[in-house]
Design an enzyme around this catalytic site. Structure first.
Site, short mmCIF file in Angstrom:
data_model
loop_
_atom_site.label_atom_id
_atom_site.label_comp_id
_atom_site.label_asym_id
_atom_site.label_seq_id
_atom_site.Cartn_x
_atom_site.Cartn_y
_atom_site.Cartn_z
N GLU A 1 1.10 4.39 -2.74
CA GLU A 1 1.04 5.82 -2.42
C GLU A 1 2.22 6.59 -3.02
OE1 GLU A 1 -1.18 6.57 1.77
OE2 GLU A 1 0.85 5.76 1.92
N GLU B 1 -14.81 5.05 -6.88
CA GLU B 1 -13.58 4.26 -6.83
C GLU B 1 -13.98 2.79 -6.69
OE1 GLU B 1 -13.88 5.94 -3.38
OE2 GLU B 1 -14.26 7.61 -4.70
N SER C 1 -16.37 9.83 2.08
CA SER C 1 -17.23 9.50 0.96
C SER C 1 -16.79 10.31 -0.25
CB SER C 1 -18.69 9.79 1.31
OG SER C 1 -19.55 9.31 0.31
N SER C 2 -17.46 10.13 -1.36
CA SER C 2 -16.82 10.44 -2.64
C SER C 2 -17.50 11.57 -3.40
CB SER C 2 -16.80 9.17 -3.49
OG SER C 2 -16.15 8.13 -2.78
N PHE D 1 -17.25 11.16 -7.25
CA PHE D 1 -16.17 10.22 -7.50
C PHE D 1 -16.68 8.80 -7.27
CE2 PHE D 1 -13.72 13.99 -6.01
CZ PHE D 1 -12.97 14.21 -7.16
N TYR E 1 0.84 -1.20 0.00
CA TYR E 1 0.00 0.00 0.00
C TYR E 1 0.88 1.25 0.00
CZ TYR E 1 -3.90 3.09 1.30
OH TYR E 1 -4.85 4.08 1.31
N ASP E 2 1.92 1.24 0.82
CA ASP E 2 2.84 2.38 0.89
C ASP E 2 3.48 2.62 -0.47
OD1 ASP E 2 4.49 4.22 2.78
OD2 ASP E 2 6.02 3.15 1.63
#
Length: 288
Positions: free
Chosen positions: A60, A184, A75-76, A182, A56-57
């Site tokens: 990023e 995702e 939320s998006s 958005f 995950y890092d």
């Protein structure tokens, strides 16, 4: 809110780094949404928790650099007090023409066709705001609390599989009363099958129009794309669809300009005004 008022109210306290939205003090209630879509991998030689952290890092840190932040999931929506980097301000040069090519169209609930466009220019814009791991520009302050719309998928496959993430933004027709949306999504083909990957973008666009119908919101255009990475057994992969909500640093405003002036600048004009060193081209090899 007028978009210029939003931008004027979206200046943060740190000279050279973006701040997370709601980090005090800021010049007002505005925020800037920047788009990011990344994949990262690590060798599966630790334990499941640590491998998930590192993959995950790495996601990023890939392409647009947002490393070392405390990501807070929201939320998006990009609301009336928000502006989209590369669209509303520092508009990407590829979006300058009014007749930007649509990849396809879908009909919304009132029968109007909605153009579906590539998200690549908006991802490139976010990349050129934050910079890279090795050539940083105005990345979020390390350790900052940064509210983000985000979804991710981490997988340690037993056989070769594909990990993917999709991201879309729908632009509201009436931005005086409606938010941009958005969407995702993230998964892997081991769990969802190959067909879901092939249909992914169309399904995301359909979900947007259904949300618009549910809310009584008319979206005038949708930008969409996904990244996918094939990984094999012994490798942990992470896909990340992310939209940080930030305030801008003073150093991101050209000398003699007001923050609101960025609404009338292209992305290239903004870079030239700041005399920024060119970045390598956006690494879009995995973008579909």
């Amino acid at each position: 809110m007028d978009i210029k008022d939003v931008i004027d109210g979206a200046m943060g306290p740190f000279p050279d780094n973006c701040a997370g939205y709601m980090n005090p003090p800021a010049t007002g209630p505005g925020y800037i949404a920047a788009l990011k879509l990344s994949v990262g991998t690590v060798e599966a030689d630790m334990d499941e928790g640590l491998e998930g952290i590192v993959s995950y890092d790495r996601a990023e840190c890939e392409d647009a650099y947002i490393g070392q932040i405390n990501m807070l999931t929201a939320s998006s929506f990009c609301g009336l007090n928000g502006a989209v980097w590369g669209y509303d301000l520092a508009r990407h040069d590829d979006l300058a023409a009014d007749d930007v090519t649509a990849r396809w169209t879908l009909e919304r609930h009132d029968g109007v066709p909605v153009p579906i466009r590539s998200i690549a220019p908006l991802l490139d814009a976010g990349y050129r705001l934050f910079g890279t791991r090795d050539q940083r520009r105005f990345n979020p302050l390390p350790g900052a609390m940064v509210v983000c719309a985000n979804k991710s998928r981490t997988v340690n496959p037993q056989k070769s599989t594909t990990v993917w993430a999709g991201l879309a933004i729908a632009i509201a027709e009436d931005r005086t009363s409606c938010a941009n949306l958005f969407i995702e999504d993230a998964a892997d083909t081991e769990a969802s099958g190959e067909k879901a990957l092939l249909d992914l973008q169309q399904n995301i666009a359909r979900s947007i129009l259904r949300c618009g119908q549910d809310q009584g919101v008319k979206y005038k255009e949708i930008f969409i794309g996904h990244k996918a990475l094939q990984i094999s057994s012994g490798t942990v992969g992470c896909s990340l669809a992310c939209v940080p909500y930030v305030t801008l640093p003073p150093a991101a405003i050209p000398t003699g300009a007001a923050p609101a002036d960025l609404s009338g600048m292209s992305l290239g004009e903004w870079e030239a005004a700041l005399r920024l060193d060119p970045l390598p081209p956006y690494p879009d090899a995995a973008l579909i």
